[in-house]
Design an enzyme around this catalytic site. Structure first.
Site, short mmCIF file in Angstrom:
data_model
loop_
_atom_site.label_atom_id
_atom_site.label_comp_id
_atom_site.label_asym_id
_atom_site.label_seq_id
_atom_site.Cartn_x
_atom_site.Cartn_y
_atom_site.Cartn_z
N ALA A 24 -0.39 -38.84 8.69
CA ALA A 24 0.01 -38.34 9.67
C ALA A 24 1.12 -38.29 9.85
O ALA A 24 2.45 -37.84 10.64
CB ALA A 24 -0.49 -39.57 11.29
N GLY A 25 2.17 -39.00 8.52
CA GLY A 25 3.12 -39.13 8.73
C GLY A 25 4.26 -37.98 8.63
O GLY A 25 3.59 -37.12 8.16
N ARG A 69 12.28 -37.97 4.82
CA ARG A 69 12.91 -37.65 3.62
C ARG A 69 12.59 -36.95 2.81
O ARG A 69 12.81 -36.16 2.02
CB ARG A 69 12.80 -39.70 2.95
N GLN A 96 -3.71 -37.68 15.44
CA GLN A 96 -2.63 -39.27 15.82
C GLN A 96 -1.73 -38.12 16.14
O GLN A 96 -0.48 -38.54 15.44
CB GLN A 96 -2.68 -39.79 14.62
N THR A 134 0.41 -47.92 10.85
CA THR A 134 -0.64 -47.27 10.19
C THR A 134 -2.13 -47.90 11.23
O THR A 134 -2.91 -47.52 11.15
CB THR A 134 -0.78 -48.09 9.33
N ASN A 188 8.02 -41.20 -0.86
CA ASN A 188 9.05 -40.55 0.06
C ASN A 188 9.64 -39.87 0.11
O ASN A 188 10.04 -38.63 0.71
CB ASN A 188 9.33 -42.26 0.16
N ARG A 201 -1.38 -9.29 -16.74
CA ARG A 201 -0.97 -9.91 -14.59
C ARG A 201 -2.79 -9.41 -14.19
O ARG A 201 -3.86 -9.53 -15.44
CB ARG A 201 -0.63 -8.74 -14.44
C1 UD1 Z 1 3.17 -49.59 4.77
C2 UD1 Z 1 2.66 -50.89 4.65
C3 UD1 Z 1 3.23 -51.68 3.64
C4 UD1 Z 1 3.09 -51.47 2.22
C5 UD1 Z 1 4.00 -50.07 2.37
C6 UD1 Z 1 2.68 -49.22 0.91
C7 UD1 Z 1 2.08 -50.80 7.23
C8 UD1 Z 1 2.61 -51.92 8.50
N1 UD1 Z 1 3.32 -51.41 6.26
O1 UD1 Z 1 4.59 -49.38 4.32
O2 UD1 Z 1 2.93 -52.87 3.97
O3 UD1 Z 1 4.20 -51.96 1.52
O4 UD1 Z 1 2.91 -48.89 2.88
O5 UD1 Z 1 3.43 -47.68 0.95
O6 UD1 Z 1 1.43 -50.32 7.16
N2 UD1 Z 1 1.01 -43.33 9.03
C9 UD1 Z 1 0.69 -42.33 9.89
N3 UD1 Z 1 0.42 -42.41 10.89
C10 UD1 Z 1 1.63 -43.71 11.30
C11 UD1 Z 1 2.46 -44.72 10.20
C12 UD1 Z 1 1.78 -43.83 8.96
O7 UD1 Z 1 -0.44 -41.96 9.21
O8 UD1 Z 1 1.84 -43.66 12.22
C13 UD1 Z 1 0.90 -42.82 7.78
C14 UD1 Z 1 1.74 -42.65 6.28
O9 UD1 Z 1 1.74 -40.90 6.79
C15 UD1 Z 1 1.79 -42.96 5.46
C16 UD1 Z 1 1.12 -43.96 5.59
O10 UD1 Z 1 0.79 -44.68 7.15
O11 UD1 Z 1 0.63 -41.60 4.34
C17 UD1 Z 1 1.95 -45.60 5.32
O12 UD1 Z 1 2.78 -45.16 6.31
P1 UD1 Z 1 4.73 -46.19 6.20
O13 UD1 Z 1 5.09 -45.34 7.41
O14 UD1 Z 1 5.15 -45.03 4.88
O15 UD1 Z 1 4.31 -46.93 6.25
P2 UD1 Z 1 5.19 -48.25 5.09
O16 UD1 Z 1 6.23 -48.84 5.68
O17 UD1 Z 1 5.85 -47.45 3.93
CA CA Z 2 5.37 -45.54 2.92
#
Ligand code: UD1
Ligand code: CA
Length: 467
Positions: free
Chosen positions: A3-4, A8, A70, A76, A225, A332
């Site tokens: 959902a993120g 970047r 979401q 997460t 990222n 083609r």
């Molecule tokens: C997360 C972990 C961290 C781990 C890292 C590895 C948590 C709190 N932390 O951190 O311990 O080392 O991944 O890559 O989980 N996402 C959603 N909805 C949200 C937030 C995130 O769907 O509200 C998804 C993102 O799209 C992504 C994944 O969850 O696919 C990870 O989210 P991200 O924000 O990258 O977590 P990190 O801060 O990297």
């Molecule tokens: Ca990440």
């Protein structure tokens, strides 16, 4: 979890749809989960959810991958909460895998290992850990003196001592649904980011004896990222794909410059691939095929013992056994070249069917054309298939011979075994066995060239004519 925002990436395209070896990164994760035996796959989507869902539907079939929305990204833990209604009727002892949508290199074997570790864990929870080759802002695995996993501390919340811990959280988990239900509901956002951290589930698992961590190589769990990560993972993916094909009997002269997309295959035995070759889309390659330097194939079905010579570009094309293509051919969409047929340099085809043994060895455009068995297309032959409005078909029947520099103004048919004289513009059907000619008669003017040169030489001698 997908959902993120992927800020970047600096892209209009949702991060999880950026491609690795031709396949969206989210699709890698879904494919691996399915290969590991996942019965249902639920994608947690938010940012541009409709676009991501459409991509999933297109690849896996409508609704085959379920979607949980979401709408607001609050971490997460919150993401997984949003998926809970979808698993409401599943029993408590079901194992749930929680995978990160932006880490495409996770192998299905690793997912199976994670699932097995969860099944064996008294705490009913397992996760993948990894030791990154360089410092990363990942969650750190905090253990007690006896090695029992206490909790995960997120990078922004970690003390300098905790940041020195090398074991980090890779972001992949397996947990019994019953525990997930209880522990998710207890999450609180009392942390540096003010988010619901999924990683806090690990601290909850301590009461049950502690979660199991399995170490995974960083290259397999590394998340994407930005576009630098994207390129690194692309290199890793290609290496993995190429090694698998080489082990299956494919020769690659230069694997580093061989680009085979994830959905390409099968590739047969004793396939030989020179440097700088790209195989894309749903391309398949039969046994004994040679693909020479610089060839690019997109959605091409290649039968056994075909030879694709250097710098040929083919898309949406079907090649029969022993066909020869190139060098410098352009096939083609809609091209079919049957067994033992050949096209050579600077031949362009589109919706053209060359039947068995037909040949077009040099310089031709064959569009909307059916070319019968053993027909011969001379150099410089053009099918004039387009009049600015519609497209029309040219039919060249078996054994016909089209002389060099001919134009076939479609719709038109050249009958079986007929000849078209060189330089002919064919506008009417040519009957079977006939000769078609539209050239004006040749005139030879005796001595003309000699006289012309003499006159030129004389003019040069007079100085006032020299401007
Ligand atoms: C997360 C972990 C961290 C781990 C890292 C590895 C948590 C709190 N932390 O951190 O311990 O080392 O991944 O890559 O989980 N996402 C959603 N909805 C949200 C937030 C995130 O769907 O509200 C998804 C993102 O799209 C992504 C994944 O969850 O696919 C990870 O989210 P991200 O924000 O990258 O977590 P990190 O801060 O990297
Ligand atoms: Ca990440």
């Amino acid at each position: 979890m997908a959902a993120g925002l992927g800020t970047r990436m600096k892209s209009e395209t949702p991060k999880v749809l950026h491609r690795i070896a031709g396949r969206p990164m989210l699709h890698w994760v879904v494919t691996a989960a399915r290969a590991a035996g996942a019965q249902r796959v639920i994608a947690i989507l938010g940012h541009k959810a409709d676009v991501v869902k459409a991509a999933l539907d297109a690849s896996f079939g409508n609704g085959a991958v379920e979607v949980a929305l979401q709408t607001e990204q609050r971490g997460t833990g919150h993401a997984v909460q949003c998926a809970m209604p979808a698993v409401q009727s599943e029993p408590d002892d079901r194992i749930v895998l929680i995978l990160t949508g932006d880490a495409p290199m996770l192998a299905s074997e690793r997912i199976a290992e994670l699932t097995a570790a969860c099944a064996a864990s008294p705490a009913g929870m397992a996760l993948l850990s990894t030791v990154p080759p360089r410092p990363m802002p990942y969650g750190r695995l905090v253990r007690d003196a006896s090695g029992v996993l206490q909790k995960i501390v997120e990078h922004p919340d970690a003390t300098p001592e905790q940041r020195a811990i090398r074991d980090t959280n890779a972001g992949f988990y397996a947990i019994r649904l019953g525990h997930l239900r209880k522990d998710l509901a207890a999450l609180r956002a009392d942390n540096a980011k003010g988010e619901l951290y999924l990683t806090d589930l690990v601290a909850h698992a301590l009461a049950r004896g502690g979660a199991t961590a399995i170490d995974a190589p960083f290259t397999e769990v590394c998340g994407i990222n930005d576009r630098v990560d994207l390129a690194q993972v692309e290199t890793e993916a290609r290496k993995r794909i190429n090694e698998a094909w080489m082990r299956a009997g494919v020769t690659m002269v230069d694997p580093a410059s061989t680009f085979i997309d994830a959905d390409v295959g099968p590739l047969g035995k004793d396939v030989w691939i020179a440097a700088n070759v790209a195989l894309r889309g749903k391309t398949t390659i039969g046994d004994g095929v040679r693909i020479d330097l610089g060839a690019v194939l997109n959605d091409v079905q290649v039968a056994e013992n075909v030879y694709i010579k250097p710098y040929s570009v083919l898309s949406d094309t079907i090649l029969g056994p022993r066909a020869e293509i190139g060098p410098f051919s352009h096939c083609r969409p809609g091209t079919r070249i049957d067994e033992d047929a050949r096209i050579g340099n600077f031949v362009e085809t589109k919706k053209a069917h060359l039947m068995a043994g037909a040949k077009a060895n040099h310089l031709a455009y064959l569009g909307d054309a059916s070319i019968g068995t053993k027909a011969n297309i001379g150099a410089g032959t053009i099918t004039c298939n387009y009049d600015g409005v519609g497209k029309y078909k040219t039919t060249i029947e078996a054994g016909a011979f089209i002389g060099s520099d001919s134009q076939l103004v479609a719709p038109v048919t050249v009958g079986r075994d007929a000849y078209v004289g060189s330089g002919t513009t064919v506008t009417k059907d040519v009957p079977r066995g006939a000769l078609a000619l539209t050239r004006v008669k040749q005139v030879n003017v005796e001595g003309w060239a000699d006289r012309f040169r003499e006159a030129q030489a004389k003019r040069k001698q007079k100085p006032d004519n020299d401007h």
